[in-house]
Design a protein around this motif. Structure first.
Motif: not given
Ligand code: MLT
Length: 261
Positions: A111, A203, A210, A214
């Protein structure tokens, strides 16, 4: 500071920066899977793996400058620079401090925001425990269970065992230094609009460290970014779903080469 670096393969240079509290050993599947297309360089960030800690004050910017010095030592002008989590913080700092050396960036499970005051205090407490106890018990208790997702926990026990081994072999002094460095890191959100290099944001769908927000915040603030969510992976996408991670990086590298031509 000379970072111990595994350097394998040929093609566009691809630097991959590891997560906390691991080492370049986490990129095993990337060295195996990506070296036919890229020159894959996986340094141990200072204090981790084979790299010494040095005497500088804790700082993510210092870690980013170590990576620039590594490129100098290897006579590499520009590279794709990517990192996962803490490695992503270092990548963001590298993009701020050495933009002309970035061919493309990969921000995985990381992030751009700075720590909240509570998160900062938590890190200082962890650093103090690491220093006082001289072992990494606090990381095994607090962090390890959150590093991989439920899919990995359920179906790939060996992967979890490998991650546990990497956490166990982290030097406590390096872990404390890195916690203090992460606590002090600058907010990078405001800088993202000025990043010109194409960026791949990755991601893990099961990441509890996270959030998807983010990842989205970075992808939306960057002028030229693509966001890919990796299913069946927690925080350590590159370790938990190496094939999907490598496919995304390969595709990103191919598109980048087409653009540069
Ligand atoms: C990491 O995986 O590198 C850490 O979880 C990052 C952090 O503590 O913010």
């Amino acid at each position: 500071m000379q970072l111990y670096t595994r350097d394998i393969g040929g093609g566009t240079p691809l630097v991959l920066l590891h997560a906390f509290p691991l080492s370049s050993a986490m990129w095993l599947a990337q060295r195996e899977g990506l070296a036919t297309r890229f020159r894959v360089l996986t340094p141990d960030l200072r204090g981790f793996g084979g790299s010494s800690l040095g005497g500088d004050d804790p700082s993510i910017d210092v870690m980013a400058d170590d990576v620039a010095a590594l490129l100098d030592a290897k006579n590499i002008d520009r590279a794709i620079v990517g990192g996962l989590s803490m490695g992503g913080y270092v990548t963001l700092a590298f993009c701020r401090r050495h933009p002309d050396r970035v061919l493309g960036a990969i921000l995985a499970d990381t992030k751009a925001t700075e720590d909240t005051p509570a998160a900062r205090e938590g890190r200082i407490r962890i650093a103090e425990r690491l220093e006082a106890e001289g072992n990494v018990s606090v990381l095994l208790e607090d962090l390890l269970p959150r590093l991989v997702g439920p899919t990995t926990m359920r179906s790939r026990a060996l992967v979890y065992g490998r991650v546990r081994g990497l956490v166990q072999s982290t030097p406590p002094q390096a872990a404390a230094w890195a916690q203090r460095a992460m606590a002090a890191r600058a907010d990078s959100v405001g800088a993202l609009a000025g990043f010109r290099a194409p960026t791949l944001v990755l991601h893990g769908a099961e990441d509890v460290i996270m959030t998807e927000d983010d990842a989205r915040t970075m992808a939306e603030a960057l002028p030229n970014a693509e966001l890919i969510t990796i299913p069946g992976a927690g925080h350590l996408t590159a370790v938990e779903q190496p094939q999907l991670f490598n496919d995304a990086v390969t595709e990103f590298g191919a598109a980048l080469t087409r653009t540069v031509r």
